[in-house]
Design a protein around this motif. Structure first.
Motif, PDB file in Angstrom:
ATOM      1  N   PHE A 100      51.557 -13.156  20.340  1.00 30.80           N
ATOM      2  CA  PHE A 100      50.262 -13.250  20.475  1.00 30.80           C
ATOM      3  C   PHE A 100      49.873 -14.713  21.037  1.00 30.80           C
ATOM      4  CE2 PHE A 100      48.608  -9.786  17.167  1.00 30.80           C
ATOM      5  CZ  PHE A 100      49.385  -8.916  18.009  1.00 30.80           C
ATOM      6  N   HIS A 101      50.499 -15.716  20.606  1.00 34.02           N
ATOM      7  CA  HIS A 101      50.214 -17.123  21.047  1.00 34.02           C
ATOM      8  C   HIS A 101      50.246 -16.936  22.759  1.00 34.02           C
ATOM      9  CE1 HIS A 101      49.896 -21.070  22.008  1.00 34.02           C
ATOM     10  NE2 HIS A 101      51.097 -21.224  22.193  1.00 34.02           N
ATOM     11  N   THR A 159      46.186 -16.882  20.893  1.00 31.67           N
ATOM     12  CA  THR A 159      46.119 -17.333  19.191  1.00 31.67           C
ATOM     13  C   THR A 159      46.715 -18.602  19.174  1.00 31.67           C
ATOM     14  OG1 THR A 159      48.078 -16.159  18.605  1.00 31.67           O
ATOM     15  CG2 THR A 159      46.003 -15.284  18.376  1.00 31.67           C
ATOM     16  N   GLU A 160      46.322 -19.448  17.930  1.00 28.50           N
ATOM     17  CA  GLU A 160      46.920 -20.671  17.993  1.00 28.50           C
ATOM     18  C   GLU A 160      48.533 -20.457  17.644  1.00 28.50           C
ATOM     19  OE1 GLU A 160      46.213 -23.350  14.146  1.00 28.50           O
ATOM     20  OE2 GLU A 160      44.251 -22.191  14.696  1.00 28.50           O
ATOM     21  N   MET A 189      50.653 -19.412  14.259  1.00 30.15           N
ATOM     22  CA  MET A 189      49.993 -18.659  13.450  1.00 30.15           C
ATOM     23  C   MET A 189      50.739 -17.357  12.832  1.00 30.15           C
ATOM     24  SD  MET A 189      46.091 -16.945  14.010  1.00 30.15           S
ATOM     25  CE  MET A 189      46.354 -15.265  14.691  1.00 30.15           C
ATOM     26  N   LEU A 217      46.814 -11.955  12.072  1.00 31.70           N
ATOM     27  CA  LEU A 217      47.444 -11.342  13.251  1.00 31.70           C
ATOM     28  C   LEU A 217      46.814  -9.928  13.609  1.00 31.70           C
ATOM     29  CD1 LEU A 217      50.986 -12.600  12.990  1.00 31.70           C
ATOM     30  CD2 LEU A 217      49.421 -13.323  14.653  1.00 31.70           C
ATOM     31  N   THR A 272      43.356 -10.279  14.871  1.00 36.56           N
ATOM     32  CA  THR A 272      43.240 -10.510  16.274  1.00 36.56           C
ATOM     33  C   THR A 272      43.807  -9.552  17.254  1.00 36.56           C
ATOM     34  OG1 THR A 272      44.044 -12.757  15.902  1.00 36.56           O
ATOM     35  CG2 THR A 272      44.416 -12.193  18.250  1.00 36.56           C
ATOM     36  N   HIS A 286      41.071  -7.684  20.047  1.00 35.04           N
ATOM     37  CA  HIS A 286      41.546  -7.323  21.356  1.00 35.04           C
ATOM     38  C   HIS A 286      41.477  -5.914  21.618  1.00 35.04           C
ATOM     39  CE1 HIS A 286      44.481  -7.227  24.654  1.00 35.04           C
ATOM     40  NE2 HIS A 286      45.175  -6.490  23.860  1.00 35.04           N
TER      41      HIS A 286
END
Lengths: 458, 193
Positions: A167-168, A173-174, A177, A183, A186, A190
């Motif tokens: 995901f980063h 994302t950070e 995470m 997650l 997120t 999305h």
């Protein structure tokens, strides 16, 4: 057909390199198997339901052409457009043509093993159409450019830290995470954007009801529904074996499917589509792709009973310790190992050997497929056609030679009993002895059963 | 032969000898209190439940649960807190901002907590999925024991859409950690009258 050989033992070795991760994978799937046990034991009629499910499927297979025609007729009456595809190529072209007609640039897709098998995503992407897998697990593996490793739990081979990394990289994302709640949130945000901008929605089919000409789709996330209810076009892809005769039969299948899959009493959403919504279009593509051929194989046709619950994977000691990717086929695990040789015997010839034949898969199967018997029968065919790996073939020959000569067998046994105890370790625990890996050989007994018997028979 | 004929003729050629369909059973009469069983099942799948005396109480209950109502949609006349008229909406994309949907369910199932909704009754099929929070209202006498009984009561008009909703949307796709609120509703409250 050009095919590369899938070397299951080798792939399984790779998976086992990370011992802790393999143990985690093993335990996680066993936990799901235990949830399944709890759910099924709460129903006194469980075994009767399995019998009914198997009998319905047997009736379906024995009248499949009639049911397919009945389904088609009723679906058309419901305003659904029905298409037929002989193989993956046909299927992908039909999807593409529908999308072209509607000038679709982005399609949202819910879980469908069939389209995975057809490599639909790659095909459409080569035509410039974006495909978004919307099941969370499938989206995770799609972003990371991997195939699913389980039919119900596509990302079961990944740890939350892996998902955080994916995901980063792709969703910004950070870094680091790894909280599943965060997650998932997120992904929710999305994917909502994707649902709202999808030009078409493609779904699989869990059950196609001949009597009513409609389909039932089961999800926990609600992703199939969100896609379909927002997009102007719905395409549903199904194998010919998804037919059930009557609506009332869903009573049996909805009760056994999710209990077998995850131990839930039912999926969060069980949707029944009997036609397009006002102003929208609905298409159903009925796909053969080797199924009618499998129907003609007496020993193996029962594999078409499968309702894709994944229970055989969760229970399989080999699957749990080798991971879904080691099978190299869309449907991994025991059921995949009896379906795949029918598609390409040479390519998948190692899969029927990826089993201890313990029979646990057959015990948990909600539609009573004799999976372990079929694995054994595929082995016979593979051996007969000379498709066994060289080492296994030579080993079998050697065993055959020894076992058909009783005095040689006895002599070798005696040598073994005397020598195994005194041989240095390196001679027994080396790369030639697969059984010596992570296993201690038992202390050899002083005498064989035969010797004991002869001594005591008076 | 076109694809359809090729598939049908291959199936016809390869199918085994016909076997009969099994006799269907309802497996009912197993639980003492269908209502108690329903509440137990619903709680297990992440939903909550309240028994209400008067339909008008819905308004008060919803207001007490949500400090900020946001957009509220319904298909029930008695729900006065609704501020969106579903009949006025032509494109389901306009439902994007709906926070709470209060919908009447036709039937509920004790063994698994599911509620049956019909597309025509809920006006927009997207509404139970696109809303952030879902509230379903059912009648006590419309709870049946199991899925066999449920299917025997459902009348599928055609064309149509219908769905069993059992709990809020959920996923366990990341390390098997259960997370409520995947793509559909983040919470489910069932009101039984």
């Amino acid at each position: 057909m050009i095919s590369e050989y899938i070397d299951h033992p080798k792939e399984a070795d790779n998976f086992n390199e990370d011992f802790q991760r393999t143990t985690w994978h093993d335990e996680t799937l066993w936990f799901i198997r235990e949830k399944r046990d709890k759910a099924t034991k709460s129903l006194p009629e469980w075994e009767e339901l399995r019998d009914m499910a198997a009998a319905i499927k047997s009736n379906v297979l024995s009248n499949l052409d009639d049911y397919l025609i009945e389904f088609e007729t009723n679906a058309i009456k419901n305003g659904i457009q029905v298409h037929w595809a002989l193989n993956a190529e046909d299927h992908n072209k039909i999807v593409h043509n529908i999308l072209l007609k509607h000038k679709v640039k982005k399609m949202v897709k819910s879980k469908s093993m069939l389209t995975e098998d057809c490599h639909l995503n790659q095909y459409l992407e080569s035509k410039g159409i974006e495909v978004i897998d919307t099941d969370l697990g499938e989206r995770i593996v799609q972003l990371d450019n991997q195939p699913p490793s389980h039919i119900v739990l596509p990302a079961i081979h990944l740890k939350k830290e892996d998902v955080g990394e994916i995901f980063h990289k792709h969703l910004g994302t950070e870094k680091g995470m790894s909280n599943p709640q965060a997650l998932t949130e997120t992904a929710r945000i999305h994917l909502r954007e994707q649902f709202l901008s999808g030009g078409a929605a493609l779904t699989g089919v869990n059950f196609a009801i001949a009597e009513t000409g409609g389909i039932a789709i089961c999800t926990n996330e609600g992703n199939a529904d969100l896609g379909v209810h927002l997009a102007p076009v719905h395409i549903a892809s199904m194998g010919i074996e998804k037919i059930i005769p009557k609506l009332e039969h869903l009573g049996v299948f909805t009760r056994v499917l999710t209990r077998s899959a995850t131990g839930q009493p039912i999926t969060a959403f069980t949707s029944h589509y009997h036609g397009p919504r006002k102003g929208a279009e609905m298409h159903i593509i009925i796909v053969d792709a080797g199924r009618s051929e499998q129907l003609g194989r007496e020993d193996f046709r029962k594999s078409l009973n499968c309702i894709r619950c994944g229970a055989c994977m969760n229970t399989c000691p080999v699957y749990r310790r080798s991971g879904g990717h080691s099978y190299g086929y869309t449907v991994p695990g025991p059921i995949g190992s009896i379906l795949s040789p029918g598609i390409d015997l040479k390519k998948y010839s190692s899969l029927p050997f990826a089993s201890t034949l313990c029979g646990s898969c057959s015990d948990v199967c909600p539609v009573k497929i004799d999976i372990h018997t079929q694995l054994y029968k595929w082995r016979q065919i593979i051996a007969k056609e000379g498709k066994m790996p060289f080492a296994k073939k030579q080993g079998m020959k050697l065993m055959n030679y020894v076992f058909s000569r009783p005095s040689l067998y006895r002599l070798l046994g005696k040598v073994g009993r005397n020598v195994l105890g005194i041989l240095p370790r390196f001679m027994m625990y080396n790369s030639l002895n697969a059984w010596g890996k992570a296993r201690e050989l038992p202390t050899p007994p002083k005498e064989s059963f035969r010797e004991w018997y002869l001594r005591n028979k008076k | 032969m076109n694809q359809r004929e090729q598939i049908l003729s291959a199936v016809k050629k390869n199918k085994p000898q016909s076997t009969p369909l099994p006799e269907m059973k309802l497996f009912d009469g197993q639980c003492d209190s269908i209502l108690d069983k329903y509440v137990e099942s619903l709680n297990k799948i992440g939903g909550t439940c309240k028994i209400i005396d008067r339909t008008e109480d819905i308004n008060m209950i919803v207001k007490s649960q949500f400090s900020d109502l946001g957009q509220v949609a319904t298909n029930m006349q008695e729900v006065l807190i609704a501020n969106i008229d579903l009949k006025e909406i032509t494109d389901p994309h306009q439902l994007e901002q709906v926070n709470i949907a209060v919908l009447h369910g036709e039937l509920a199932v004790a063994e698994n907590g599911a509620v049956w909704l019909e597309g025509k009754q809920i006006i927009h099929q997207a509404i139970p999925f696109i809303t952030q929070h879902l509230i379903l209202v059912i009648e006590r006498e419309n709870i049946v024991e199991n899925m066999h009984v449920a299917y025997s009561k459902i009348n599928i008009e055609r064309p149509s859409y219908g769905v069993f909703i059992a709990g809020p949307s959920k996923t366990a796709d990341i390390e098997q950690s259960l997370v409520i609120g995947a793509h559909g509703s983040r919470s489910l409250l069932v009101l039984i009258r």
